[in-house]
Design a protein around this motif. Structure first.
Motif, mmCIF file in Angstrom:
data_model
loop_
_atom_site.group_PDB
_atom_site.id
_atom_site.type_symbol
_atom_site.label_atom_id
_atom_site.label_comp_id
_atom_site.label_asym_id
_atom_site.label_seq_id
_atom_site.Cartn_x
_atom_site.Cartn_y
_atom_site.Cartn_z
ATOM 1 N N ASP A 210 0.891 -1.007 -0.097
ATOM 2 C CA ASP A 210 -0.086 -0.027 -0.228
ATOM 3 C C ASP A 210 0.989 1.235 0.042
ATOM 4 O OD1 ASP A 210 -2.401 1.760 0.526
ATOM 5 O OD2 ASP A 210 -2.527 1.291 2.515
ATOM 6 N N LYS A 212 0.379 4.500 1.864
ATOM 7 C CA LYS A 212 -0.297 5.419 3.031
ATOM 8 C C LYS A 212 -0.154 6.865 3.019
ATOM 9 C CE LYS A 212 -1.841 2.104 6.270
ATOM 10 N NZ LYS A 212 -0.989 0.823 6.504
ATOM 11 N N GLY A 224 -6.087 6.704 3.956
ATOM 12 C CA GLY A 224 -6.541 5.416 3.954
ATOM 13 C C GLY A 224 -5.662 4.392 2.888
ATOM 14 N N GLY A 225 -5.070 5.110 1.872
ATOM 15 C CA GLY A 225 -4.117 4.431 0.870
ATOM 16 C C GLY A 225 -4.190 5.061 -0.316
ATOM 17 N N PHE A 267 -6.359 -9.241 7.411
ATOM 18 C CA PHE A 267 -5.467 -8.368 6.767
ATOM 19 C C PHE A 267 -4.319 -8.243 7.748
ATOM 20 C CE2 PHE A 267 -5.371 -3.625 5.128
ATOM 21 C CZ PHE A 267 -4.201 -3.576 5.272
ATOM 22 N N ASN A 283 -6.326 -6.263 10.488
ATOM 23 C CA ASN A 283 -7.570 -5.571 10.039
ATOM 24 C C ASN A 283 -8.500 -6.913 9.706
ATOM 25 O OD1 ASN A 283 -6.986 -2.905 10.287
ATOM 26 N ND2 ASN A 283 -5.825 -2.983 8.502
ATOM 27 N N ARG A 285 -10.857 -7.167 7.445
ATOM 28 C CA ARG A 285 -11.444 -6.972 6.100
ATOM 29 C C ARG A 285 -10.314 -6.541 5.147
ATOM 30 N NH1 ARG A 285 -9.066 -1.832 5.710
ATOM 31 N NH2 ARG A 285 -8.615 -1.055 7.789
ATOM 32 N N PHE A 286 -10.728 -6.684 3.848
ATOM 33 C CA PHE A 286 -9.687 -6.074 2.841
ATOM 34 C C PHE A 286 -9.068 -4.979 3.029
ATOM 35 C CE2 PHE A 286 -11.633 -9.572 0.214
ATOM 36 C CZ PHE A 286 -10.547 -10.132 -0.381
ATOM 37 N N GLY A 287 -8.058 -4.637 2.786
ATOM 38 C CA GLY A 287 -7.567 -3.132 2.456
ATOM 39 C C GLY A 287 -8.070 -2.479 1.126
ATOM 40 N N ASP A 288 -8.069 -1.260 1.473
ATOM 41 C CA ASP A 288 -8.661 -0.473 0.347
ATOM 42 C C ASP A 288 -7.365 0.596 -0.040
ATOM 43 O OD1 ASP A 288 -9.895 1.069 -1.701
ATOM 44 O OD2 ASP A 288 -11.858 1.483 -0.224
ATOM 45 N N PRO A 289 -6.677 0.139 -1.112
ATOM 46 C CA PRO A 289 -6.904 -0.063 -2.217
ATOM 47 C C PRO A 289 -6.336 -1.499 -2.651
ATOM 48 C CG PRO A 289 -5.155 1.366 -2.492
ATOM 49 C CD PRO A 289 -5.717 1.535 -1.173
ATOM 50 N N GLU A 290 -5.817 -2.265 -1.704
ATOM 51 C CA GLU A 290 -5.184 -3.312 -1.924
ATOM 52 C C GLU A 290 -6.213 -4.390 -2.574
ATOM 53 O OE1 GLU A 290 -5.012 -1.766 0.845
ATOM 54 O OE2 GLU A 290 -3.235 -2.408 2.135
HETATM 55 N N1 GLY Z 1 -5.237 0.382 2.601
HETATM 56 C C1 GLY Z 1 -5.182 0.220 4.152
HETATM 57 C C2 GLY Z 1 -6.503 -0.225 4.637
HETATM 58 O O1 GLY Z 1 -7.222 -0.559 3.991
HETATM 59 O O2 GLY Z 1 -6.493 -0.061 5.884
#
Ligand code: GLY
Ligand code: AMP
Length: 421
Positions: A210, A212, A224-225, A267, A283, A285-290
């Protein structure tokens, strides 16, 4: 099969796009979705969990996927399961791994999973005593959810003590800061590693990186990324084996033994120091934007993967990932991440998308004339695919060049760590 996705960011859009491409997907719903997700399915404006579960029953929804942590920590999965609905995500008890950093750190310590040395406390004097034992920089974290802003990397012991006091007095993060974690600074490179689990088995997805910070060159505030790519060549097979054996397997096993089986996607935020992985955070849940990069690479049925994880039959699926590389560049609105922005009309060239370039939409709305506008926050992700990171990145930035709106901001160096020679 009818499916429902809870959320409205580019992460949820990417999951929706993957489900849409699946021949087994019939009706697709987003709650709430965004101004572009109606290209993929229907948006529904229900935020209450019980009402959403009732909607799922009435509309014969066989699979619900929860995108973000807010709904998971509120117990979305428990509410749906109580109505015998299949839902992808962890129950409330396991979602605490993200909801409380103190809980997460104690879980890691109890299970001897590698992580930075720390204490968690609600006492400013105890915090100060521990800070005095560490060398700067020193990491101070608010216990609760702070939308990615609750971590301070203090450059001196004085700054760390002040950060901890401000959190504990409720000045910085209100309730979320009433406990803090103080930890040693780990100097290495970061990886995002995702494991899909049904509570017992797990499947590790291609490792991602990511970006950040807001600005090119890792400058500016945390966000958030601002972009992600996968697979990350820094994640060697040897390193991934260590991450599985020392972090993921013990976490999945301990969570089950502790009576909070982890279902959904774990995550793991990893810091690699001298080729040894440490857990920075979990985390749930999925990362966003991963996620956007991972969904671009998924070459087998998305429904089968998420559904089997949701019903405890993950061992029956073998997902396939493309040999390509994916690079995603986030385009954010003018004032992100500081504040809201005036809506700005988005124009996209007709030839913008092709088999190696696509757009995932996030904070966008439709204006009165039906035009798409960037409505504040991260507006969209330009995703490029290629046989190597270089060509994937070129395709992503060619796509960025075909997208315009007033005040758009993006980094020009996504995936630099893969290209550094
Ligand atoms: N890109 C990191 C997050 O979703 O926390
Ligand atoms: P977290 O929300 O805990 O992942 O922290 C946000 C970011 O702060 C991470 O992605 C890291 O870049 C940084 N960070 C957190 N903890 C540490 C640490 N112990 N050492 C170095 N950097 C850290």
């Amino acid at each position: 099969m009818n499916a429902l996705i809870i959320g409205g960011g580019a992460r949820e859009y990417a999951i929706g796009r993957a489900l849409r491409a699946d021949k087994n997907c019939e009706k697709l719903y987003f709650a709430p979705g965004n101004g572009a997700s109606e290209k993929l399915g229907a948006n529904i404006a229900i935020a209450d969990l019980e009402e959403l579960a009732d909607f799922a029953v009435k509309n014969d929804i066989k699979l619900t996927i929860v995108g973000g942590e807010e709904f998971l920590t509120k117990g979305a999965v428990d509410v749906f399961r109580a109505k015998n609905l299949a839902i992808f995500g962890p129950a409330k008890a396991a979602a605490r791994l993200e909801g409380s950093k103190a809980f997460m750190k104690n879980f890691l310590a109890d299970n001897r999973i590698p992580t930075a040395r720390y204490i968690e406390t609600d006492d400013p004097n105890e915090a100060a005593r521990f800070i005095a034992t560490l060398n700067a920089p020193i990491v101070v974290k608010a216990d609760g959810l702070c939308a990615g802003k609750g971590v301070i990397i203090a450059q001196s012991a004085e700054e760390a003590v002040k950060a901890a006091r401000d959190m504990l007095s409720g000045t910085s993060f209100a309730e979320a800061g009433k406990r803090v974690v103080i930890e040693e600074f780990l100097d290495g490179f970061e990886l995002s590693v995702f494991a899909i689990s049904d509570g017992r088995d797990f499947i590790v997805l291609p490792a991602c990186q990511d970006h950040k910070r807001l600005l090119t060159g890792d400058q500016g505030p945390n966000t958030g990324g601002m972009g992600a790519y996968a697979p990350a060549p820094l994640a060697t097979d040897e390193l991934l084996e260590k991450i599985k054996a020392r972090i993921i397997r013990p976490t999945i096993d301990a969570a089950r033994i502790d009576g909070m089986p982890f279902t959904g996607v774990l995550f793991c935020g990893i810091m690699v120091v001298d080729n040894e992985p440490f857990t920075l955070e979990f985390n749930v849940r999925f990362g966003d934007p991963e996620c956007e990069a991972l969904m671009a690479l998924l070459d087998s049925s998305a429904i089968e993967l998420f559904y089997n994880a949701a019903i405890g039959r993950l061992s029956e699926v073998k997902p396939r990932f493309s040999d390509k590389k994916a690079v995603g560049v986030v385009i954010a609105a003018k004032n992100y991440p500081y504040g809201s922005s005036e809506p700005a009309t988005i124009t996209i060239a007709d030839d913008a998308e092709n088999e190696n370039a696509h757009i995932l939409f996030a904070a966008v709305s439709k204006n009165a004339e039906g035009k798409l506008t960037a409505s504040g926050g991260r507006a969209l992700v330009a995703m490029g695919l290629g046989d190597d990171v270089k060509s994937a990145r070129r395709n992503a930035y060619d796509l960025v060049g075909k997208i315009r709106f007033d005040g758009m901001q993006y980094r020009t160096d996504i995936a630099y760590q893969a290209l550094r020679s």
